[in-house]
Design a protein around this motif. Structure first.
Motif, PDB file in Angstrom:
ATOM      1  N   MET A 100      -5.783  37.460 108.344  1.00 22.46           N
ATOM      2  CA  MET A 100      -5.219  36.157 108.018  1.00 22.46           C
ATOM      3  C   MET A 100      -6.194  35.263 107.247  1.00 22.46           C
ATOM      4  SD  MET A 100      -2.371  36.942 109.273  1.00 22.46           S
ATOM      5  CE  MET A 100      -1.539  35.468 108.711  1.00 22.46           C
ATOM      6  N   VAL A 101      -7.386  35.757 106.933  1.00 24.00           N
ATOM      7  CA  VAL A 101      -8.392  34.942 106.231  1.00 24.00           C
ATOM      8  C   VAL A 101      -7.859  34.372 104.925  1.00 24.00           C
ATOM      9  CG1 VAL A 101     -10.629  34.998 105.061  1.00 24.00           C
ATOM     10  CG2 VAL A 101     -10.391  35.969 107.358  1.00 24.00           C
ATOM     11  N   PRO A 102      -7.214  35.160 104.044  1.00 19.49           N
ATOM     12  CA  PRO A 102      -6.681  34.565 102.814  1.00 19.49           C
ATOM     13  C   PRO A 102      -5.682  33.429 103.078  1.00 19.49           C
ATOM     14  CG  PRO A 102      -6.684  36.956 102.654  1.00 19.49           C
ATOM     15  CD  PRO A 102      -7.013  36.621 104.079  1.00 19.49           C
ATOM     16  N   THR A 103      -4.865  33.597 104.113  1.00 28.18           N
ATOM     17  CA  THR A 103      -3.893  32.550 104.472  1.00 28.18           C
ATOM     18  C   THR A 103      -4.612  31.293 104.936  1.00 28.18           C
ATOM     19  OG1 THR A 103      -2.338  34.277 105.128  1.00 28.18           O
ATOM     20  CG2 THR A 103      -1.879  32.046 105.895  1.00 28.18           C
ATOM     21  N   VAL A 104      -5.661  31.469 105.722  1.00 29.89           N
ATOM     22  CA  VAL A 104      -6.430  30.319 106.202  1.00 29.89           C
ATOM     23  C   VAL A 104      -7.086  29.590 105.035  1.00 29.89           C
ATOM     24  CG1 VAL A 104      -8.414  29.606 107.608  1.00 29.89           C
ATOM     25  CG2 VAL A 104      -6.801  31.310 108.495  1.00 29.89           C
ATOM     26  N   LEU A 105      -7.617  30.319 104.074  1.00 28.29           N
ATOM     27  CA  LEU A 105      -8.257  29.690 102.913  1.00 28.29           C
ATOM     28  C   LEU A 105      -7.241  28.875 102.105  1.00 28.29           C
ATOM     29  CD1 LEU A 105     -10.621  32.597 101.790  1.00 28.29           C
ATOM     30  CD2 LEU A 105     -11.258  30.474 102.973  1.00 28.29           C
ATOM     31  N   THR A 106      -6.052  29.409 101.943  1.00 23.97           N
ATOM     32  CA  THR A 106      -4.992  28.667 101.254  1.00 23.97           C
ATOM     33  C   THR A 106      -4.626  27.414 102.042  1.00 23.97           C
ATOM     34  OG1 THR A 106      -4.117  30.717 100.322  1.00 23.97           O
ATOM     35  CG2 THR A 106      -2.645  28.809 100.348  1.00 23.97           C
ATOM     36  N   PHE A 107      -4.532  27.573 103.353  1.00 23.66           N
ATOM     37  CA  PHE A 107      -4.215  26.446 104.240  1.00 23.66           C
ATOM     38  C   PHE A 107      -5.272  25.346 104.109  1.00 23.66           C
ATOM     39  CE2 PHE A 107      -4.868  24.617 108.576  1.00 23.66           C
ATOM     40  CZ  PHE A 107      -3.683  23.905 108.673  1.00 23.66           C
ATOM     41  N   LEU A 108      -6.540  25.718 104.070  1.00 20.45           N
ATOM     42  CA  LEU A 108      -7.618  24.736 103.938  1.00 20.45           C
ATOM     43  C   LEU A 108      -7.518  23.949 102.634  1.00 20.45           C
ATOM     44  CD1 LEU A 108     -10.658  26.719 105.371  1.00 20.45           C
ATOM     45  CD2 LEU A 108      -9.808  24.502 106.196  1.00 20.45           C
ATOM     46  N   GLY A 109      -6.956  24.592 101.616  1.00 17.91           N
ATOM     47  CA  GLY A 109      -6.822  23.923 100.332  1.00 17.91           C
ATOM     48  C   GLY A 109      -5.798  22.810 100.324  1.00 17.91           C
ATOM     49  N   ARG A 110      -4.865  22.825 101.318  1.00 12.40           N
ATOM     50  CA  ARG A 110      -3.823  21.794 101.332  1.00 12.40           C
ATOM     51  C   ARG A 110      -3.854  20.900 102.580  1.00 12.40           C
ATOM     52  NH1 ARG A 110      -0.590  26.493 102.805  1.00 12.40           N
ATOM     53  NH2 ARG A 110       0.415  26.122 104.838  1.00 12.40           N
ATOM     54  N   GLU A 111      -4.497  21.366 103.641  1.00 15.72           N
ATOM     55  CA  GLU A 111      -4.515  20.603 104.896  1.00 15.72           C
ATOM     56  C   GLU A 111      -5.469  19.419 104.775  1.00 15.72           C
ATOM     57  OE1 GLU A 111      -3.697  18.977 108.196  1.00 15.72           O
ATOM     58  OE2 GLU A 111      -2.688  20.903 107.917  1.00 15.72           O
ATOM     59  N   THR A 112      -5.013  18.246 105.181  1.00 11.47           N
ATOM     60  CA  THR A 112      -5.843  17.043 105.086  1.00 11.47           C
ATOM     61  C   THR A 112      -6.314  16.532 106.446  1.00 11.47           C
ATOM     62  OG1 THR A 112      -3.845  15.657 105.096  1.00 11.47           O
ATOM     63  CG2 THR A 112      -4.740  16.308 102.936  1.00 11.47           C
ATOM     64  N   HIS A 113      -5.647  16.936 107.521  1.00 14.16           N
ATOM     65  CA  HIS A 113      -6.037  16.444 108.850  1.00 14.16           C
ATOM     66  C   HIS A 113      -7.286  17.181 109.323  1.00 14.16           C
ATOM     67  CE1 HIS A 113      -5.839  15.240 113.039  1.00 14.16           C
ATOM     68  NE2 HIS A 113      -4.910  14.349 112.712  1.00 14.16           N
ATOM     69  N   GLN A 114      -8.207  16.433 109.901  1.00 12.78           N
ATOM     70  CA  GLN A 114      -9.498  17.026 110.258  1.00 12.78           C
ATOM     71  C   GLN A 114      -9.428  18.023 111.415  1.00 12.78           C
ATOM     72  OE1 GLN A 114     -12.098  13.811 111.347  1.00 12.78           O
ATOM     73  NE2 GLN A 114     -10.898  13.218 113.133  1.00 12.78           N
ATOM     74  N   VAL A 115      -8.493  17.835 112.343  1.00 11.38           N
ATOM     75  CA  VAL A 115      -8.454  18.734 113.513  1.00 11.38           C
ATOM     76  C   VAL A 115      -8.042  20.164 113.120  1.00 11.38           C
ATOM     77  CG1 VAL A 115      -7.408  19.170 115.768  1.00 11.38           C
ATOM     78  CG2 VAL A 115      -8.075  16.851 115.143  1.00 11.38           C
ATOM     79  N   PRO A 116      -6.911  20.366 112.424  1.00 11.56           N
ATOM     80  CA  PRO A 116      -6.604  21.737 111.996  1.00 11.56           C
ATOM     81  C   PRO A 116      -7.689  22.321 111.086  1.00 11.56           C
ATOM     82  CG  PRO A 116      -4.685  20.336 111.735  1.00 11.56           C
ATOM     83  CD  PRO A 116      -5.833  19.446 112.054  1.00 11.56           C
ATOM     84  N   ARG A 117      -8.262  21.477 110.219  1.00 11.55           N
ATOM     85  CA  ARG A 117      -9.309  21.969 109.345  1.00 11.55           C
ATOM     86  C   ARG A 117     -10.513  22.472 110.149  1.00 11.55           C
ATOM     87  NH1 ARG A 117      -9.395  21.199 104.030  1.00 11.55           N
ATOM     88  NH2 ARG A 117     -11.670  21.184 104.044  1.00 11.55           N
ATOM     89  N   ALA A 118     -10.843  21.742 111.208  1.00 10.94           N
ATOM     90  CA  ALA A 118     -11.989  22.138 112.038  1.00 10.94           C
ATOM     91  C   ALA A 118     -11.728  23.503 112.685  1.00 10.94           C
ATOM     92  CB  ALA A 118     -12.250  21.090 113.113  1.00 10.94           C
ATOM     93  N   TYR A 119     -10.521  23.713 113.193  1.00  8.92           N
ATOM     94  CA  TYR A 119     -10.194  25.008 113.804  1.00  8.92           C
ATOM     95  C   TYR A 119     -10.143  26.116 112.759  1.00  8.92           C
ATOM     96  CZ  TYR A 119      -9.350  23.188 118.477  1.00  8.92           C
ATOM     97  OH  TYR A 119      -9.494  22.635 119.719  1.00  8.92           O
TER      98      TYR A 119
END
Length: 195
Positions: free
Chosen positions: A173-192
């Motif tokens: 799921m690493v590629p999916t997480v990297l894509t997610f990081l590119g659009r997620e703005t909230h700090q809590v999901p980004r931290a996880y």
């Protein structure tokens, strides 16, 4: 009923199970559930399942479906677990049901759990409990079934998906997480996601 449960003699199970009805004093019924949990006797399973399915279950102030979960969980008999799985169509018990199946590390229940998680109409309690249970079961093959949660409006669900993937070591799921990081703005999901 409390004393009989503490004595640990399963011969008391049929007597205690008689109190799992809605006509007795609620305090006695609550103690009956606790005693059956202590006895962990699969003999009580059919009566507990009947109680959960009773339309009178769930009345405020009275024992309800969730109270039946601990004794069902305690009974380690495979038939008891099958009976627990069969309760999945009772919405009131679903959060506790998911918790029990996760604690039992019941991998056979993963498909049903992932369906509930993907259902946006399902309660937050159920969907959040699915994340905890998937972590406990520990099967990385379940990881793709959680991806839908990355688009959820609830920040706790988005963070929970990332936390669960980390716990599963779901490297696919690493590629999916990297894509997610590119659009997620909230700090809590980004931290996880970054863990």
């Amino acid at each position: 009923t409390h004393a009989l449960g503490r004595l640990g003699d399963r011969r008391a199970t049929p007597f205690i199970a008689r109190y799992l009805i809605h006509d007795y004093d609620p305090g006695t019924s609550f103690l009956a559930f606790r005693s059956l949990g202590a006895l962990a006797d699969p003999v009580a399973t059919p009566r507990l399942v009947d109680f959960v399915r009773d339309p009178r279950s769930g009345v405020p102030g009275l024992p309800g479906p969730i109270d039946a979960m601990p004794p069902l969980y305690a009974a380690s008999d495979p038939a008891a677990i099958e009976s627990v799985r069969a309760l999945s169509d009772v919405p009131a018990v679903r959060p506790a049901l998911v918790a029990v199946l996760g604690a039992r590390r019941d991998a056979q229940s993963l498909p049903a759990m992932l369906r509930w998680f993907a259902d946006r109409n399902e309660s937050f309690e159920v969907r959040n409990e699915v994340l905890f249970s998937v972590m406990k079961i520990g099967d990385p093959a379940a990881a793709p079934g959680l991806e839908v949660g990355l688009d959820d409006s609830n920040v706790e669900i988005r963070a929970g998906v990332c936390e669960t993937w980390g716990a599963l070591r779901a490297t696919a799921m690493v590629p999916t997480v990297l894509t997610f990081l590119g659009r997620e703005t909230h700090q809590v999901p980004r931290a996880y996601a970054l863990k």
